[in-house]
Design a protein around this motif. Structure first.
Motif, PDB file in Angstrom:
ATOM      1  N   VAL A 162       4.264   5.305 -10.498  1.00 22.49           N
ATOM      2  CA  VAL A 162       4.842   4.256  -9.664  1.00 22.49           C
ATOM      3  C   VAL A 162       5.075   3.012 -10.518  1.00 22.49           C
ATOM      4  N   CYS A 163       6.334   2.580 -10.593  1.00 25.20           N
ATOM      5  CA  CYS A 163       6.708   1.431 -11.411  1.00 25.20           C
ATOM      6  C   CYS A 163       7.255   0.329 -10.505  1.00 25.20           C
ATOM      7  N   GLY A 164       6.462  -0.699 -10.299  1.00 26.59           N
ATOM      8  CA  GLY A 164       6.868  -1.791  -9.438  1.00 26.59           C
ATOM      9  C   GLY A 164       7.353  -2.990 -10.236  1.00 26.59           C
ATOM     10  N   PHE A 165       8.144  -3.819  -9.564  1.00 21.98           N
ATOM     11  CA  PHE A 165       8.556  -5.112 -10.107  1.00 21.98           C
ATOM     12  C   PHE A 165       8.183  -6.168  -9.077  1.00 21.98           C
ATOM     13  N   GLU A 166       7.479  -7.181  -9.513  1.00 23.11           N
ATOM     14  CA  GLU A 166       7.003  -8.209  -8.585  1.00 23.11           C
ATOM     15  C   GLU A 166       6.970  -9.570  -9.271  1.00 23.11           C
ATOM     16  N   ASN A 176       0.813  -1.209   0.000  1.00 21.72           N
ATOM     17  CA  ASN A 176       0.000   0.000   0.000  1.00 21.72           C
ATOM     18  C   ASN A 176       0.849   1.262   0.000  1.00 21.72           C
ATOM     19  N   ASP A 177       2.137   1.141   0.263  1.00 23.60           N
ATOM     20  CA  ASP A 177       3.022   2.294   0.166  1.00 23.60           C
ATOM     21  C   ASP A 177       3.000   2.881  -1.248  1.00 23.60           C
ATOM     22  N   MET A 178       2.729   2.037  -2.239  1.00 24.34           N
ATOM     23  CA  MET A 178       2.675   2.538  -3.616  1.00 24.34           C
ATOM     24  C   MET A 178       1.527   3.512  -3.808  1.00 24.34           C
ATOM     25  N   HIS A 179       0.436   3.315  -3.062  1.00 23.16           N
ATOM     26  CA  HIS A 179      -0.677   4.261  -3.154  1.00 23.16           C
ATOM     27  C   HIS A 179      -0.265   5.628  -2.603  1.00 23.16           C
ATOM     28  N   TRP A 180       0.479   5.620  -1.512  1.00 25.04           N
ATOM     29  CA  TRP A 180       0.938   6.889  -0.941  1.00 25.04           C
ATOM     30  C   TRP A 180       1.859   7.617  -1.925  1.00 25.04           C
TER      31      TRP A 180
END
Length: 227
Positions: A62-66, A50-54
């Motif tokens: 916001v570019c995540g890798f998962e 949820n830090d990505m929402h902040w």
């Protein structure tokens, strides 16, 4: 800590590392960086944080890798978003602005030839065993543009007291790993022993959370060779 290990953790819903609340260190230290709202923020090994929402609320892309498709699916489902999916290099790219998550092995990220102007790591470095940590930091340096800033959060405890993630990464270890590519500032050290379940059983004598600001150097720092 191979691919199968993390896939199984998500399949069995053993995700004690996930937090519903926004990390207070992110809220505390990110504003001091004065990162432009237009910044593309790299979030490696992002899970469904949820830090990505902040970060998105601050105006960032916001570019995540998962690795886990379960984590990515749940992130967008929890946010009531319907992402578009496409194949981008070795990844399945899930995109619903301002979010873009590349589902696959982070260590192949250089193949995308994409670069980022900021970074946030709460649970990535500490998820990796010692043998992979130098490779991880070198990849961060490759992906981040010179001058890029970020917040890094690690935990520190006596390493012999726990052999599973999150792994202990001390201040000295962070400086050793990041020194060739980044300047490093320790911002805070918080004793988290009372909040760690194993500390209550005396399995862990101390458990500290360390918060750092890291800044990508313009050029790699060449370490002097020992005579």
């Amino acid at each position: 800590m191979d691919i199968e290990f993390w896939q199984q953790r998500w399949q069995e819903n053993r995700i004690g590392f996930h937090r519903q609340a926004i990390n207070p260190r992110l809220i505390q230290f990110w504003p001091s960086l004065n990162i432009a709202k237009s910044a593309r923020v790299l979030v490696p090994l992002c899970g469904k944080s949820n830090d990505m929402h902040w970060l998105a609320e601050q105006g960032h892309e916001v570019c995540g890798f998962e690795l886990s498709p379960i984590a990515v699916t749940e992130f967008f489902s929890d946010a009531a978003l319907k992402p578009l999916q496409s194949t981008v290099g070795p990844y399945t790219c899930w995109q619903a602005p301002p979010y873009k998550i590349f589902q696959g092995d982070f260590f192949q990220a250089a193949s995308l030839n994409q670069h980022f102007t900021a970074m946030y790591d709460r649970a990535a470095l500490v998820a990796l065993p010692n043998r992979l940590q130098p490779q991880y930091v070198a990849l961060l340096a490759q992906l981040l543009l010179p001058g890029a800033q970020g917040v890094l959060i690690t935990v520190h405890y006596a390493p012999e007291q726990q052999q599973t993630p999150p792994f202990s990464v001390s201040e000295a270890k962070v400086r050793e790993l990041f020194a060739p590519y980044f300047s490093v500032q320790l911002c805070a050290r918080h004793a988290e022993s009372l909040n760690h379940p194993r500390a209550a059983t005396d399995d862990i004598e101390f458990f500290d959370e360390l918060s750092f600001i890291v800044i990508r150097n313009e050029q790699p720092v060449v370490q002097p060779r020992a005579e």
